[in-house]
Scaffold this motif. Structure first.
Motif, PDB file in Angstrom:
ATOM      1  N   SER A 123     -12.008  -0.450   8.312  1.00  0.00           N
ATOM      2  CA  SER A 123     -11.946  -1.632   9.148  1.00  0.00           C
ATOM      3  C   SER A 123     -12.988  -2.632   8.687  1.00  0.00           C
ATOM      4  O   SER A 123     -13.968  -2.283   8.030  1.00  0.00           O
ATOM      5  CB  SER A 123     -12.173  -1.280  10.621  1.00  0.00           C
ATOM      6  N   LEU A 124     -12.734  -3.837   9.020  1.00  0.00           N
ATOM      7  CA  LEU A 124     -13.658  -4.955   8.905  1.00  0.00           C
ATOM      8  C   LEU A 124     -13.625  -5.633  10.261  1.00  0.00           C
ATOM      9  O   LEU A 124     -12.723  -5.367  11.064  1.00  0.00           O
ATOM     10  CB  LEU A 124     -13.199  -5.927   7.807  1.00  0.00           C
ATOM     11  N   PRO A 125     -14.546  -6.516  10.531  1.00  0.00           N
ATOM     12  CA  PRO A 125     -14.458  -7.222  11.812  1.00  0.00           C
ATOM     13  C   PRO A 125     -13.079  -7.868  11.976  1.00  0.00           C
ATOM     14  O   PRO A 125     -12.621  -8.607  11.112  1.00  0.00           O
ATOM     15  CB  PRO A 125     -15.560  -8.278  11.705  1.00  0.00           C
ATOM     16  N   GLY A 126     -12.370  -7.477  13.019  1.00  0.00           N
ATOM     17  CA  GLY A 126     -11.047  -8.033  13.291  1.00  0.00           C
ATOM     18  C   GLY A 126      -9.890  -7.262  12.703  1.00  0.00           C
ATOM     19  O   GLY A 126      -8.741  -7.669  12.833  1.00  0.00           O
ATOM     20  N   THR A 127     -10.138  -6.115  12.043  1.00  0.00           N
ATOM     21  CA  THR A 127      -9.041  -5.333  11.463  1.00  0.00           C
ATOM     22  C   THR A 127      -9.308  -3.842  11.613  1.00  0.00           C
ATOM     23  O   THR A 127     -10.455  -3.406  11.696  1.00  0.00           O
ATOM     24  CB  THR A 127      -8.856  -5.610   9.957  1.00  0.00           C
ATOM     25  N   SER A 128      -8.249  -3.067  11.602  1.00  0.00           N
ATOM     26  CA  SER A 128      -8.330  -1.618  11.542  1.00  0.00           C
ATOM     27  C   SER A 128      -7.092  -1.147  10.797  1.00  0.00           C
ATOM     28  O   SER A 128      -5.985  -1.630  11.053  1.00  0.00           O
ATOM     29  CB  SER A 128      -8.354  -1.020  12.955  1.00  0.00           C
ATOM     30  N   THR A 129      -7.255  -0.229   9.840  1.00  0.00           N
ATOM     31  CA  THR A 129      -6.138   0.178   8.986  1.00  0.00           C
ATOM     32  C   THR A 129      -6.159   1.678   8.732  1.00  0.00           C
ATOM     33  O   THR A 129      -7.197   2.331   8.830  1.00  0.00           O
ATOM     34  CB  THR A 129      -6.208  -0.532   7.616  1.00  0.00           C
ATOM     35  N   ILE A 130      -4.994   2.195   8.357  1.00  0.00           N
ATOM     36  CA  ILE A 130      -4.889   3.577   7.901  1.00  0.00           C
ATOM     37  C   ILE A 130      -3.731   3.668   6.912  1.00  0.00           C
ATOM     38  O   ILE A 130      -2.713   2.986   7.065  1.00  0.00           O
ATOM     39  CB  ILE A 130      -4.694   4.573   9.064  1.00  0.00           C
ATOM     40  N   ALA A 131      -3.918   4.486   5.889  1.00  0.00           N
ATOM     41  CA  ALA A 131      -2.864   4.791   4.921  1.00  0.00           C
ATOM     42  C   ALA A 131      -2.816   6.309   4.788  1.00  0.00           C
ATOM     43  O   ALA A 131      -3.855   6.959   4.669  1.00  0.00           O
ATOM     44  CB  ALA A 131      -3.170   4.150   3.570  1.00  0.00           C
ATOM     45  N   VAL A 132      -1.604   6.873   4.825  1.00  0.00           N
ATOM     46  CA  VAL A 132      -1.434   8.327   4.878  1.00  0.00           C
ATOM     47  C   VAL A 132      -0.381   8.784   3.885  1.00  0.00           C
ATOM     48  O   VAL A 132       0.671   8.158   3.732  1.00  0.00           O
ATOM     49  CB  VAL A 132      -1.004   8.762   6.306  1.00  0.00           C
ATOM     50  N   ARG A 133      -0.649   9.914   3.250  1.00  0.00           N
ATOM     51  CA  ARG A 133       0.321  10.654   2.443  1.00  0.00           C
ATOM     52  C   ARG A 133       0.393  12.032   3.086  1.00  0.00           C
ATOM     53  O   ARG A 133      -0.624  12.713   3.228  1.00  0.00           O
ATOM     54  CB  ARG A 133      -0.170  10.743   1.001  1.00  0.00           C
ATOM     55  N   THR A 134       1.569  12.440   3.540  1.00  0.00           N
ATOM     56  CA  THR A 134       1.693  13.698   4.270  1.00  0.00           C
ATOM     57  C   THR A 134       2.147  14.835   3.367  1.00  0.00           C
ATOM     58  O   THR A 134       2.750  14.619   2.316  1.00  0.00           O
ATOM     59  CB  THR A 134       2.697  13.592   5.433  1.00  0.00           C
ATOM     60  N   HIS A 135       1.900  16.045   3.818  1.00  0.00           N
ATOM     61  CA  HIS A 135       2.346  17.244   3.110  1.00  0.00           C
ATOM     62  C   HIS A 135       3.865  17.335   3.069  1.00  0.00           C
ATOM     63  O   HIS A 135       4.416  18.023   2.225  1.00  0.00           O
ATOM     64  CB  HIS A 135       1.762  18.497   3.766  1.00  0.00           C
ATOM     65  N   GLY A 136       4.544  16.635   3.963  1.00  0.00           N
ATOM     66  CA  GLY A 136       6.000  16.669   4.019  1.00  0.00           C
ATOM     67  C   GLY A 136       6.687  15.624   3.153  1.00  0.00           C
ATOM     68  O   GLY A 136       7.900  15.486   3.194  1.00  0.00           O
ATOM     69  N   GLY A 137       5.927  14.869   2.379  1.00  0.00           N
ATOM     70  CA  GLY A 137       6.527  13.927   1.444  1.00  0.00           C
ATOM     71  C   GLY A 137       6.606  12.494   1.934  1.00  0.00           C
ATOM     72  O   GLY A 137       7.308  11.682   1.334  1.00  0.00           O
ATOM     73  N   PHE A 138       5.921  12.153   2.994  1.00  0.00           N
ATOM     74  CA  PHE A 138       5.969  10.802   3.536  1.00  0.00           C
ATOM     75  C   PHE A 138       4.675  10.055   3.247  1.00  0.00           C
ATOM     76  O   PHE A 138       3.604  10.665   3.172  1.00  0.00           O
ATOM     77  CB  PHE A 138       6.190  10.823   5.046  1.00  0.00           C
ATOM     78  N   CYS A 139       4.799   8.754   3.142  1.00  0.00           N
ATOM     79  CA  CYS A 139       3.638   7.874   3.030  1.00  0.00           C
ATOM     80  C   CYS A 139       3.830   6.753   4.032  1.00  0.00           C
ATOM     81  O   CYS A 139       4.941   6.262   4.213  1.00  0.00           O
ATOM     82  CB  CYS A 139       3.529   7.274   1.630  1.00  0.00           C
ATOM     83  N   LEU A 181       0.820  -1.201   0.000  1.00  0.00           N
ATOM     84  CA  LEU A 181       0.000   0.000   0.000  1.00  0.00           C
ATOM     85  C   LEU A 181       0.862   1.261   0.000  1.00  0.00           C
ATOM     86  O   LEU A 181       0.574   2.222  -0.709  1.00  0.00           O
ATOM     87  CB  LEU A 181      -0.942  -0.008   1.202  1.00  0.00           C
ATOM     88  N   VAL A 182       1.940   1.256   0.754  1.00  0.00           N
ATOM     89  CA  VAL A 182       2.853   2.406   0.758  1.00  0.00           C
ATOM     90  C   VAL A 182       3.504   2.567  -0.619  1.00  0.00           C
ATOM     91  O   VAL A 182       3.622   3.685  -1.121  1.00  0.00           O
ATOM     92  CB  VAL A 182       3.918   2.272   1.868  1.00  0.00           C
ATOM     93  N   GLN A 183       3.900   1.466  -1.240  1.00  0.00           N
ATOM     94  CA  GLN A 183       4.475   1.550  -2.588  1.00  0.00           C
ATOM     95  C   GLN A 183       3.470   2.174  -3.560  1.00  0.00           C
ATOM     96  O   GLN A 183       3.839   3.007  -4.385  1.00  0.00           O
ATOM     97  CB  GLN A 183       4.901   0.165  -3.084  1.00  0.00           C
ATOM     98  N   PHE A 184       2.217   1.775  -3.456  1.00  0.00           N
ATOM     99  CA  PHE A 184       1.183   2.373  -4.302  1.00  0.00           C
ATOM    100  C   PHE A 184       1.055   3.870  -4.016  1.00  0.00           C
ATOM    101  O   PHE A 184       1.068   4.687  -4.937  1.00  0.00           O
ATOM    102  CB  PHE A 184      -0.160   1.669  -4.092  1.00  0.00           C
ATOM    103  N   LEU A 185       0.931   4.230  -2.739  1.00  0.00           N
ATOM    104  CA  LEU A 185       0.799   5.645  -2.381  1.00  0.00           C
ATOM    105  C   LEU A 185       1.951   6.481  -2.909  1.00  0.00           C
ATOM    106  O   LEU A 185       1.762   7.603  -3.371  1.00  0.00           O
ATOM    107  CB  LEU A 185       0.710   5.810  -0.861  1.00  0.00           C
ATOM    108  N   MET A 186       3.152   5.923  -2.837  1.00  0.00           N
ATOM    109  CA  MET A 186       4.336   6.655  -3.300  1.00  0.00           C
ATOM    110  C   MET A 186       4.282   6.942  -4.799  1.00  0.00           C
ATOM    111  O   MET A 186       4.937   7.866  -5.269  1.00  0.00           O
ATOM    112  CB  MET A 186       5.605   5.880  -2.955  1.00  0.00           C
TER     113      MET A 186
END
Length: 122
Positions: A71-87, A19-24
């Motif tokens: 989330s789904l039952p049993g999971t919680s997730t987050i994906a972030v792209r920041t203003h400072g160039g990080f994912c 997911l991070v590779q995709f975001l990048m």
């Protein structure tokens, strides 16, 4: 829950690394190269006036951060792209309804990112 029909609202299957590779490659920064045209990225991340905090698939804010959690039952997730160039992406193997778990997971990652003195682009 009909998981087979989740393709239309976020039923992605990926590791946090994938997911991070995709975001990048859709983050709008020059490196690494984006797979979308700049205008497409702008459209994807510009919220309409009737929904100023949510664009086309990403939550957005005035600081130019984009993210999506879920989330789904049993999971919680987050994906972030920041203003400072990080994912980043974070996945857990639990979900606790009626708690602040989503915001706590988000804050945990922001706290970790602030602890790093220097970042290298892979």
């Amino acid at each position: 829950m009909n998981v087979r029909r989740m393709d239309s609202h976020g039923g992605w299957i990926a590791t946090p690394t994938d997911l991070v590779q995709f975001l990048m490659h859709v983050d709008g920064y020059a490196r690494p190269a984006n797979i979308l045209r700049p205008r497409t990225i702008e459209t994807m991340t510009t919220a309409p006036s009737y929904s100023p905090d949510y664009a086309k698939g990403f939550c957005v804010n005035k600081s130019d951060n984009w993210w999506h959690n879920g989330s789904l039952p049993g999971t919680s997730t987050i994906a972030v792209r920041t203003h400072g160039g990080f994912c980043w992406a974070a996945f857990t193997n639990t979900r606790r309804e009626n708690t602040n778990m989503d915001s706590d997971l988000d804050q945990l990652n922001w706290n970790m990112a602030r602890q790093v003195g220097e970042w290298r682009v892979a």
